[in-house]
Design a protein around this motif. Sequence first.
Motif, mmCIF file in Angstrom:
data_model
loop_
_atom_site.group_PDB
_atom_site.id
_atom_site.type_symbol
_atom_site.label_atom_id
_atom_site.label_comp_id
_atom_site.label_asym_id
_atom_site.label_seq_id
_atom_site.Cartn_x
_atom_site.Cartn_y
_atom_site.Cartn_z
ATOM 1 N N GLU A 21 40.933 -29.095 34.074
ATOM 2 C CA GLU A 21 39.914 -28.664 33.120
ATOM 3 C C GLU A 21 38.549 -29.252 33.420
ATOM 4 O OE1 GLU A 21 40.743 -27.912 28.719
ATOM 5 O OE2 GLU A 21 42.383 -29.231 29.298
ATOM 6 N N ARG A 22 38.518 -30.529 33.732
ATOM 7 C CA ARG A 22 37.214 -31.159 33.973
ATOM 8 C C ARG A 22 36.546 -30.548 35.200
ATOM 9 N NH1 ARG A 22 36.241 -37.567 33.417
ATOM 10 N NH2 ARG A 22 36.243 -37.023 31.200
ATOM 11 N N CYS A 23 37.345 -30.234 36.212
ATOM 12 C CA CYS A 23 36.785 -29.590 37.404
ATOM 13 C C CYS A 23 36.266 -28.196 37.069
ATOM 14 C CB CYS A 23 37.861 -29.491 38.487
ATOM 15 S SG CYS A 23 38.552 -31.076 38.996
ATOM 16 N N VAL A 24 37.050 -27.442 36.306
ATOM 17 C CA VAL A 24 36.656 -26.079 35.937
ATOM 18 C C VAL A 24 35.372 -26.083 35.112
ATOM 19 C CG1 VAL A 24 37.326 -24.120 34.483
ATOM 20 C CG2 VAL A 24 38.966 -25.084 36.117
ATOM 21 N N LEU A 25 35.300 -26.960 34.126
ATOM 22 C CA LEU A 25 34.136 -27.004 33.252
ATOM 23 C C LEU A 25 32.874 -27.447 33.991
ATOM 24 C CD1 LEU A 25 35.740 -28.538 30.046
ATOM 25 C CD2 LEU A 25 34.704 -26.267 30.235
ATOM 26 N N ALA A 26 33.025 -28.421 34.889
ATOM 27 C CA ALA A 26 31.851 -28.983 35.566
ATOM 28 C C ALA A 26 31.345 -28.115 36.704
ATOM 29 C CB ALA A 26 32.162 -30.383 36.085
ATOM 30 N N LEU A 27 32.230 -27.365 37.351
ATOM 31 C CA LEU A 27 31.867 -26.742 38.624
ATOM 32 C C LEU A 27 31.841 -25.218 38.592
ATOM 33 C CD1 LEU A 27 33.947 -29.128 40.916
ATOM 34 C CD2 LEU A 27 31.584 -29.380 40.146
ATOM 35 N N THR A 28 32.095 -24.619 37.427
ATOM 36 C CA THR A 28 32.034 -23.168 37.303
ATOM 37 C C THR A 28 31.365 -22.775 35.999
ATOM 38 O OG1 THR A 28 34.186 -22.961 36.179
ATOM 39 C CG2 THR A 28 34.206 -22.898 38.592
ATOM 40 N N ASP A 29 31.020 -21.507 35.905
ATOM 41 C CA ASP A 29 30.551 -20.901 34.666
ATOM 42 C C ASP A 29 31.581 -19.888 34.190
ATOM 43 O OD1 ASP A 29 28.100 -22.304 34.784
ATOM 44 O OD2 ASP A 29 27.288 -20.787 36.157
ATOM 45 N N LYS A 30 31.483 -19.467 32.947
ATOM 46 C CA LYS A 30 32.391 -18.448 32.434
ATOM 47 C C LYS A 30 32.322 -17.198 33.306
ATOM 48 C CE LYS A 30 32.844 -19.754 27.591
ATOM 49 N NZ LYS A 30 32.739 -19.323 26.177
ATOM 50 N N GLY A 31 33.502 -16.638 33.575
ATOM 51 C CA GLY A 31 33.575 -15.445 34.410
ATOM 52 C C GLY A 31 33.761 -15.723 35.879
ATOM 53 N N ASP A 32 33.545 -16.968 36.324
ATOM 54 C CA ASP A 32 33.759 -17.319 37.730
ATOM 55 C C ASP A 32 35.252 -17.306 38.058
ATOM 56 O OD1 ASP A 32 31.102 -17.634 38.309
ATOM 57 O OD2 ASP A 32 31.079 -19.802 38.053
ATOM 58 N N THR A 33 35.548 -17.173 39.350
ATOM 59 C CA THR A 33 36.940 -17.130 39.821
ATOM 60 C C THR A 33 37.369 -18.491 40.351
ATOM 61 O OG1 THR A 33 36.801 -14.782 40.371
ATOM 62 C CG2 THR A 33 38.540 -16.051 41.448
ATOM 63 N N VAL A 34 38.554 -18.924 39.883
ATOM 64 C CA VAL A 34 39.153 -20.197 40.286
ATOM 65 C C VAL A 34 40.466 -19.896 40.999
ATOM 66 C CG1 VAL A 34 40.044 -22.423 39.497
ATOM 67 C CG2 VAL A 34 38.117 -21.345 38.296
ATOM 68 N N LEU A 35 40.667 -20.488 42.164
ATOM 69 C CA LEU A 35 41.865 -20.253 42.975
ATOM 70 C C LEU A 35 42.665 -21.532 43.142
ATOM 71 C CD1 LEU A 35 43.621 -18.651 45.123
ATOM 72 C CD2 LEU A 35 41.951 -19.449 46.819
ATOM 73 N N ASP A 36 44.000 -21.407 43.069
ATOM 74 C CA ASP A 36 44.899 -22.507 43.417
ATOM 75 C C ASP A 36 45.952 -21.965 44.377
ATOM 76 O OD1 ASP A 36 46.685 -24.584 43.645
ATOM 77 O OD2 ASP A 36 46.677 -25.092 41.518
ATOM 78 N N PRO A 37 45.863 -22.287 45.680
ATOM 79 C CA PRO A 37 46.818 -21.757 46.660
ATOM 80 C C PRO A 37 48.197 -22.400 46.594
ATOM 81 C CG PRO A 37 45.237 -23.178 47.739
ATOM 82 C CD PRO A 37 44.770 -23.043 46.318
ATOM 83 N N PHE A 38 48.333 -23.494 45.857
ATOM 84 C CA PHE A 38 49.635 -24.138 45.625
ATOM 85 C C PHE A 38 49.774 -24.337 44.117
ATOM 86 C CE2 PHE A 38 48.118 -25.564 49.815
ATOM 87 C CZ PHE A 38 49.163 -25.130 50.623
ATOM 88 N N VAL A 39 49.896 -23.247 43.390
ATOM 89 C CA VAL A 39 49.691 -23.281 41.945
ATOM 90 C C VAL A 39 50.827 -23.941 41.175
ATOM 91 C CG1 VAL A 39 50.724 -21.043 41.368
ATOM 92 C CG2 VAL A 39 48.739 -21.882 40.063
ATOM 93 N N GLY A 40 52.023 -24.039 41.776
ATOM 94 C CA GLY A 40 53.129 -24.678 41.059
ATOM 95 C C GLY A 40 53.398 -23.998 39.735
ATOM 96 N N VAL A 41 53.389 -24.772 38.654
ATOM 97 C CA VAL A 41 53.701 -24.217 37.333
ATOM 98 C C VAL A 41 52.452 -23.835 36.544
ATOM 99 C CG1 VAL A 41 55.954 -25.323 37.164
ATOM 100 C CG2 VAL A 41 53.921 -26.555 36.397
ATOM 101 N N GLY A 42 51.309 -23.708 37.239
ATOM 102 C CA GLY A 42 50.165 -23.036 36.647
ATOM 103 C C GLY A 42 49.135 -23.868 35.922
ATOM 104 N N SER A 43 49.070 -25.173 36.149
ATOM 105 C CA SER A 43 48.106 -26.002 35.414
ATOM 106 C C SER A 43 46.665 -25.558 35.648
ATOM 107 C CB SER A 43 48.273 -27.480 35.804
ATOM 108 O OG SER A 43 49.535 -27.962 35.406
ATOM 109 N N THR A 44 46.321 -25.224 36.906
ATOM 110 C CA THR A 44 44.957 -24.787 37.196
ATOM 111 C C THR A 44 44.634 -23.477 36.478
ATOM 112 O OG1 THR A 44 44.918 -25.875 39.362
ATOM 113 C CG2 THR A 44 43.386 -24.056 39.038
ATOM 114 N N LEU A 45 45.587 -22.550 36.443
ATOM 115 C CA LEU A 45 45.348 -21.261 35.792
ATOM 116 C C LEU A 45 45.215 -21.420 34.284
ATOM 117 C CD1 LEU A 45 47.592 -18.745 37.759
ATOM 118 C CD2 LEU A 45 45.293 -19.593 38.247
#
Length: 309
Positions: free
Chosen positions: A218-242
């Motif tokens: 969450e802290r990475c998403v909030l600090a480094l993107t704006d709403k509507g931006d695309t975030v990718l996790d190539p090793f997503v596991g159980v989906g924490s990044t999503l």
Amino acid sequence: MKTEDITLLLGDATEQMRKLPRSSVQLVVSSPPYNIGKIYERDQKLSLEAYLSWQAEIISEVADLLVDGGSVCWQTGNYVSNGELFPLDVHFYSIFKEKSFKLRNRIIWKFNFGLNADKRFSGRYETLLWLTKGDNYKFNLDPVRVPQIYPGKRHSLNKGAKAGLPSGNPLGKNPADVWEFSAEKDFVVNPVWDIPNVKNNHPEKTSHPCQYPVELAERCVLALTDKGDTVLDPFVGVGSTLLAAAKHGRVGIGIDREPEYIEIAEDRLRKFRSGELITRPLGKPVRRPRESESVARVPDEWLKQGGDA
């Protein structure tokens, strides 16, 4: 699984990333396998050299997918061979540097529980490399500020126009590159990302053996993107990044080769949308046991042995 804002892809990370549009991702947040024999690695345990060669292929795809000015948050630990530690962030830095990425922060994620060691000190932190593709990157400080420790502190009287005015930012202070969510305690002398790792009694625990908490992403998403931006996790596991992306209005893409983890990620996302999913609140202070609790008291057996540790 595919919804308007979230896509989950089952398969090999390299192959799946090659199918995605080039220069379409603002942020990559991921924790790649450490190649230390976890259950999802046992059919492909590699030498350190082979592992790093594979990861270099992954990072090459990541570089192509990122927009100019995009960011990577690459969270990792150590490779272990015959009791010797190899800090993976050091190796990863060299790979990213070869792809012209620039390191902005090397962040420490501290946690209190993990594997105990007998012949070395027990490891209680991992590192997160924040790198950017170029210099024109996003950095939104206000959404991730932490409380001021001394909100009443003022500028000295020789500061000209600022003399006597509050010296801090009313929104909070910069959490620095070693973060502490509970600013009232260790932050003064040892600020860290003190986020509990996901162990048995963590509200987010699933069957994944190396799951990281949603608030780390969450802290990475909030600090480094704006709403509507695309975030990718190539090793997503159980989906924490999503989940971090979905919570804050970002578009999320996750890839994993394990059907079990994709199913868990899908279920967690469904529960999030229905309001059923329990996650640890962003910024919640780490719980410390009260002196009155039995787990905080020295056992009688230790006292009888003359020990106090």
